[in-house]
Motif scaffolding. Structure first.
Motif, PDB file in Angstrom:
ATOM      1  N   UNK A  56      -0.808 -10.805 -19.666  1.00 62.78           N
ATOM      2  CA  UNK A  56      -0.132 -12.105 -19.577  1.00 62.78           C
ATOM      3  C   UNK A  56       0.420 -12.338 -18.172  1.00 62.78           C
ATOM      4  N   UNK A  57       0.917 -11.283 -17.546  1.00 63.99           N
ATOM      5  CA  UNK A  57       1.415 -11.412 -16.168  1.00 63.99           C
ATOM      6  C   UNK A  57       0.278 -11.760 -15.220  1.00 63.99           C
ATOM      7  N   UNK A  58      -0.892 -11.147 -15.421  1.00 67.12           N
ATOM      8  CA  UNK A  58      -2.055 -11.438 -14.576  1.00 67.12           C
ATOM      9  C   UNK A  58      -2.470 -12.895 -14.757  1.00 67.12           C
ATOM     10  N   UNK A  59      -2.447 -13.389 -15.977  1.00 69.12           N
ATOM     11  CA  UNK A  59      -2.804 -14.780 -16.237  1.00 69.12           C
ATOM     12  C   UNK A  59      -1.878 -15.729 -15.480  1.00 69.12           C
ATOM     13  N   UNK A  60      -0.604 -15.407 -15.439  1.00 72.27           N
ATOM     14  CA  UNK A  60       0.352 -16.239 -14.718  1.00 72.27           C
ATOM     15  C   UNK A  60       0.046 -16.220 -13.228  1.00 72.27           C
ATOM     16  N   UNK A  61      -0.349 -15.078 -12.718  1.00 67.80           N
ATOM     17  CA  UNK A  61      -0.650 -14.961 -11.296  1.00 67.80           C
ATOM     18  C   UNK A  61      -1.936 -15.666 -10.903  1.00 67.80           C
ATOM     19  N   UNK A  62      -2.799 -15.940 -11.861  1.00 68.98           N
ATOM     20  CA  UNK A  62      -4.063 -16.603 -11.581  1.00 68.98           C
ATOM     21  C   UNK A  62      -3.944 -18.118 -11.727  1.00 68.98           C
ATOM     22  N   UNK A  63      -2.879 -18.686 -11.199  1.00 67.03           N
ATOM     23  CA  UNK A  63      -2.705 -20.122 -11.309  1.00 67.03           C
ATOM     24  C   UNK A  63      -3.514 -20.826 -10.221  1.00 67.03           C
ATOM     25  N   UNK A  64      -3.967 -22.028 -10.536  1.00 65.74           N
ATOM     26  CA  UNK A  64      -4.760 -22.802  -9.588  1.00 65.74           C
ATOM     27  C   UNK A  64      -3.843 -23.557  -8.633  1.00 65.74           C
ATOM     28  N   UNK A  65      -4.429 -24.180  -7.641  1.00 65.77           N
ATOM     29  CA  UNK A  65      -3.652 -24.922  -6.653  1.00 65.77           C
ATOM     30  C   UNK A  65      -2.868 -26.057  -7.309  1.00 65.77           C
ATOM     31  N   UNK A  80       8.333   6.274 -24.374  1.00 65.09           N
ATOM     32  CA  UNK A  80       8.382   6.044 -22.934  1.00 65.09           C
ATOM     33  C   UNK A  80       8.141   4.576 -22.628  1.00 65.09           C
ATOM     34  N   UNK A  81       8.749   4.087 -21.568  1.00 68.37           N
ATOM     35  CA  UNK A  81       8.658   2.666 -21.244  1.00 68.37           C
ATOM     36  C   UNK A  81       7.435   2.356 -20.382  1.00 68.37           C
ATOM     37  N   UNK A  82       7.001   3.300 -19.574  1.00 69.10           N
ATOM     38  CA  UNK A  82       5.902   3.047 -18.651  1.00 69.10           C
ATOM     39  C   UNK A  82       4.570   3.452 -19.259  1.00 69.10           C
ATOM     40  N   UNK A 103       2.473   1.136 -28.627  1.00 67.25           N
ATOM     41  CA  UNK A 103       3.294   0.821 -27.461  1.00 67.25           C
ATOM     42  C   UNK A 103       2.420   0.566 -26.235  1.00 67.25           C
ATOM     43  N   UNK A 104       1.409   1.389 -26.046  1.00 68.21           N
ATOM     44  CA  UNK A 104       0.499   1.216 -24.915  1.00 68.21           C
ATOM     45  C   UNK A 104      -0.230  -0.113 -24.981  1.00 68.21           C
ATOM     46  N   UNK A 105      -0.668  -0.503 -26.178  1.00 67.98           N
ATOM     47  CA  UNK A 105      -1.336  -1.791 -26.342  1.00 67.98           C
ATOM     48  C   UNK A 105      -0.388  -2.936 -26.009  1.00 67.98           C
ATOM     49  N   UNK A 106       0.875  -2.806 -26.395  1.00 69.08           N
ATOM     50  CA  UNK A 106       1.864  -3.844 -26.085  1.00 69.08           C
ATOM     51  C   UNK A 106       2.086  -3.951 -24.576  1.00 69.08           C
TER      52      UNK A 106
END
Length: 90
Positions: free
Chosen positions: A62-71, A12-14, A52-55
């Motif tokens: 990694x997506x969360x890290x990108x969203x936590x960018x500074x000004x 499963x993908x999700x 798969x779940x760990x991946x």
């Protein structure tokens, strides 16, 4: 052969789908009413689903890290459990 895991259920993908399938496998394994070979197949499928779940979780992190960018545009990382302050003070 209805008791064999299906190939599409094995990949499963999700994350929610992975977790649901893992729960179903655990329930079947805990029932204790499986022949050894079938139990091993379910166990192998469960281990693959864990990978798969760990991946999926790694990708989400990694997506969360990108969203936590500074000004200034730099990316910061913060622990998801909020223990950053405890680590600095230790």
């Amino acid at each position: 052969m209805a008791n064999q895991p299906t190939s599409d259920a094995a990949e499963p993908a999700r994350f929610d789908d992975i977790l649901a399938r893992l729960r179903a496998l655990v329930e079947r394994l805990e029932s204790g009413n499986l022949p050894l070979e079938e139990g091993l197949r379910y166990f192998e499928e469960g281990m693959e689903l864990c990978r798969q779940g760990a991946a999926v979780l790694d990708k989400a992190e990694k997506r969360v890290e990108v969203l936590l960018s500074t000004a200034g545009g730099a990316t910061t990382t913060e622990p998801l459990d909020g223990n950053a302050e405890e680590e600095d003070g230790a």
